[in-house]
Design a protein around this motif. Structure first.
Motif, mmCIF file in Angstrom:
data_model
loop_
_atom_site.group_PDB
_atom_site.id
_atom_site.type_symbol
_atom_site.label_atom_id
_atom_site.label_comp_id
_atom_site.label_asym_id
_atom_site.label_seq_id
_atom_site.Cartn_x
_atom_site.Cartn_y
_atom_site.Cartn_z
ATOM 1 N N ASP A 252 -0.517 -0.528 21.834
ATOM 2 C CA ASP A 252 -1.156 -0.392 23.139
ATOM 3 C C ASP A 252 -1.554 -1.767 23.683
ATOM 4 O OD1 ASP A 252 -3.537 -1.177 21.860
ATOM 5 O OD2 ASP A 252 -4.384 0.846 21.824
ATOM 6 N N GLY A 253 -2.289 -1.795 24.778
ATOM 7 C CA GLY A 253 -2.640 -3.061 25.408
ATOM 8 C C GLY A 253 -3.444 -3.997 24.545
ATOM 9 N N GLU A 254 -4.123 -3.444 23.532
ATOM 10 C CA GLU A 254 -4.901 -4.271 22.610
ATOM 11 C C GLU A 254 -4.141 -4.554 21.314
ATOM 12 O OE1 GLU A 254 -7.883 -5.764 23.147
ATOM 13 O OE2 GLU A 254 -7.499 -5.116 25.209
ATOM 14 N N GLY A 255 -2.854 -4.231 21.318
ATOM 15 C CA GLY A 255 -2.038 -4.498 20.141
ATOM 16 C C GLY A 255 -2.240 -3.508 19.016
ATOM 17 N N ARG A 256 -2.889 -2.378 19.292
ATOM 18 C CA ARG A 256 -3.245 -1.431 18.221
ATOM 19 C C ARG A 256 -2.211 -0.315 18.099
ATOM 20 N NH1 ARG A 256 -8.080 -2.889 16.378
ATOM 21 N NH2 ARG A 256 -9.425 -4.106 17.783
ATOM 22 N N PHE A 257 -2.156 0.229 16.889
ATOM 23 C CA PHE A 257 -1.270 1.363 16.613
ATOM 24 C C PHE A 257 -1.926 2.264 15.568
ATOM 25 C CE2 PHE A 257 -0.128 -2.010 13.649
ATOM 26 C CZ PHE A 257 -0.027 -1.355 12.429
ATOM 27 N N GLU A 258 -1.483 3.505 15.548
ATOM 28 C CA GLU A 258 -1.913 4.469 14.530
ATOM 29 C C GLU A 258 -0.714 5.312 14.147
ATOM 30 O OE1 GLU A 258 -4.605 8.451 14.436
ATOM 31 O OE2 GLU A 258 -5.715 6.597 14.943
ATOM 32 N N ILE A 259 -0.368 5.290 12.870
ATOM 33 C CA ILE A 259 0.833 5.950 12.379
ATOM 34 C C ILE A 259 0.442 7.023 11.365
ATOM 35 C CG2 ILE A 259 2.976 5.644 11.083
ATOM 36 C CD1 ILE A 259 3.036 2.739 12.137
ATOM 37 N N HIS A 260 1.044 8.187 11.504
ATOM 38 C CA HIS A 260 0.856 9.269 10.539
ATOM 39 C C HIS A 260 2.169 9.491 9.798
ATOM 40 C CE1 HIS A 260 -3.076 10.429 12.252
ATOM 41 N NE2 HIS A 260 -2.525 10.014 13.380
ATOM 42 N N THR A 261 2.120 9.392 8.487
ATOM 43 C CA THR A 261 3.302 9.579 7.656
ATOM 44 C C THR A 261 2.869 10.181 6.325
ATOM 45 O OG1 THR A 261 5.286 8.471 6.771
ATOM 46 C CG2 THR A 261 3.246 7.187 6.785
ATOM 47 N N VAL A 262 3.674 10.039 5.295
ATOM 48 C CA VAL A 262 3.302 10.457 3.949
ATOM 49 C C VAL A 262 3.515 9.277 3.013
ATOM 50 C CG1 VAL A 262 3.800 12.908 4.281
ATOM 51 C CG2 VAL A 262 5.616 11.368 3.476
ATOM 52 N N ARG A 263 2.769 9.285 1.923
ATOM 53 C CA ARG A 263 2.896 8.191 0.953
ATOM 54 C C ARG A 263 4.214 8.338 0.188
ATOM 55 N NH1 ARG A 263 -1.867 5.958 -3.020
ATOM 56 N NH2 ARG A 263 -0.574 4.700 -4.415
ATOM 57 N N PRO A 264 5.031 7.278 0.164
ATOM 58 C CA PRO A 264 6.291 7.346 -0.594
ATOM 59 C C PRO A 264 6.027 7.236 -2.091
ATOM 60 C CG PRO A 264 6.001 5.160 0.308
ATOM 61 C CD PRO A 264 4.851 5.983 0.835
ATOM 62 N N ALA A 265 7.051 7.540 -2.877
ATOM 63 C CA ALA A 265 6.954 7.465 -4.329
ATOM 64 C C ALA A 265 7.744 6.262 -4.843
ATOM 65 C CB ALA A 265 7.510 8.742 -4.951
ATOM 66 N N PRO A 266 7.400 5.757 -6.030
ATOM 67 C CA PRO A 266 8.286 4.773 -6.679
ATOM 68 C C PRO A 266 9.657 5.404 -6.913
ATOM 69 C CG PRO A 266 6.192 4.994 -7.860
ATOM 70 C CD PRO A 266 6.248 6.122 -6.882
ATOM 71 N N TYR A 267 10.679 4.568 -7.006
ATOM 72 C CA TYR A 267 12.007 5.122 -7.262
ATOM 73 C C TYR A 267 12.869 4.117 -7.993
ATOM 74 C CZ TYR A 267 13.517 2.425 -3.144
ATOM 75 O OH TYR A 267 13.778 1.409 -2.248
ATOM 76 N N GLN A 268 13.927 4.619 -8.586
ATOM 77 C CA GLN A 268 14.923 3.776 -9.234
ATOM 78 C C GLN A 268 16.035 3.457 -8.239
ATOM 79 O OE1 GLN A 268 15.410 6.629 -12.663
ATOM 80 N NE2 GLN A 268 15.528 4.713 -13.802
ATOM 81 N N PRO B 159 8.540 -0.331 -7.026
ATOM 82 C CA PRO B 159 7.271 0.333 -6.740
ATOM 83 C C PRO B 159 7.320 1.023 -5.383
ATOM 84 C CG PRO B 159 7.084 -2.023 -6.379
ATOM 85 C CD PRO B 159 8.437 -1.794 -6.975
ATOM 86 N N ALA B 160 6.440 1.987 -5.170
ATOM 87 C CA ALA B 160 6.366 2.668 -3.878
ATOM 88 C C ALA B 160 6.080 1.651 -2.780
ATOM 89 C CB ALA B 160 5.275 3.727 -3.909
ATOM 90 N N HIS B 161 6.746 1.817 -1.626
ATOM 91 C CA HIS B 161 6.541 0.834 -0.558
ATOM 92 C C HIS B 161 6.914 1.400 0.802
ATOM 93 C CE1 HIS B 161 10.655 0.299 -2.124
ATOM 94 N NE2 HIS B 161 11.007 0.011 -0.889
#
Length: 283
Positions: free
Chosen positions: A183-199, A220-222
């Motif tokens: 937004d005009g103040e450079g802000r954001f809000e994101i809704h997602t889910v936490r990923p898992a570690p993987y091979q 590692p999860a990222h």
């Protein structure tokens, strides 16, 4: 996620997808001066020659290497190999001048033009997407502290089973991929889910190297991000979670202390606060 998804998500298919994506998205190679190619090629080959002499490499070992290099190409795994074992050093060199946020590798699974979600939104996901709900708030600023309205935050990450949309079957095209505009103040809000570690994929040539060397194949999860704003350098980064067993021995050597998040419990999920500071483009 179904059993079929597990059975058909192969390294060969994922590698072929990464190779095809790289060829379609990247401009590369043509503008490098011959003297630079000469310098780099000679030094790389010299390092290989020195290794052969120092360790008395046998013909059996040489032929095993030749066979493996051929299989990397046949499996389409050059993007995976280079992004896992080489890119982190290129990234360090390319961004060592920066005063703003630290970055890290892009990896092989970025796809441009993910759907726009505004400054506050939910990343595209399936109904009942597995994983702990995660809310991320942040701000994008320049190095002088001024907020950067209209900055782009591209987010993508693996699902709860370690698979990326467009590189594994049975996942909607844009699952867990989205573009957010501040937004005009450079802000954001994101809704997602936490990923898992993987091979990383181990059923192809890279897996053969891992097995032969006795290494592990875990990342590692990222969360992957690309953050951009007019007049500023693009930041590519991955954000990690504290306590992950592989933060200290990531197969891709991409974890940096500055990239580790500090999640807080909130209801049935977690919240994180993480800002970005972008460097102005160099003239």
């Amino acid at each position: 996620m179904t059993a079929t998804h597990h059975e058909t998500a192969t390294a060969a298919a994922s590698g072929a997808g990464a190779t095809a994506r790289f060829k379609s998205d990247k401009a590369y190679g043509g503008g490098t001066p011959p003297e630079r190619v000469d310098l780099l090629a000679r030094e790389v080959l010299s390092a290989v020659h020195d290794t052969i002499r120092r360790h008395k490499v046998t013909y059996d070992e040489y032929n095993a290497l030749k066979s493996w290099l051929i299989s990397v190409g046949e499996d389409g795994e050059w993007p995976l190999f280079l992004d896992v074992w080489v890119e982190h050093v290129v990234e360090d060199v390319a961004t060592e001048h920066r005063e703003g946020n630290k970055g890290t590798i892009e990896g092989p699974y970025y796809v441009p033009d993910a759907p726009e979600q505004g400054s506050t939104g939910t990343i595209p996901m399936r109904d009942n997407e597995p994983g702990t709900p995660l809310t991320w708030t942040g701000q994008v600023r320049s190095t002088d502290g001024s907020p950067l309205g209209g900055a782009k935050v591209e987010l993508w990450h693996a699902d709860d089973e370690g698979f990326y949309s467009q590189f594994a079957p049975g996942i909607p095209e844009w699952n867990l991929r989205g573009t957010f505009t501040t937004d005009g103040e450079g802000r954001f809000e994101i809704h997602t889910v936490r990923p898992a570690p993987y091979q990383i994929p181990t059923d192809g040539a890279c897996g053969k190297l891992i097995a032969a060397a006795g290494w592990h194949s875990w990342r590692p999860a990222h969360l992957h991000v690309k953050v951009s704003a007019p007049g500023h350098e693009l930041l590519t980064a991955q954000l990690y979670f504290p306590g992950d067993a592989h933060n200290d021995d990531d197969i891709a050597s991409a974890v940096k202390p500055e990239l580790i998040l500090d999640p807080k419990p909130a209801g049935d999920g977690e919240t994180i606060a993480y800002d970005f500071v972008l460097d102005p483009e160099r003239s």
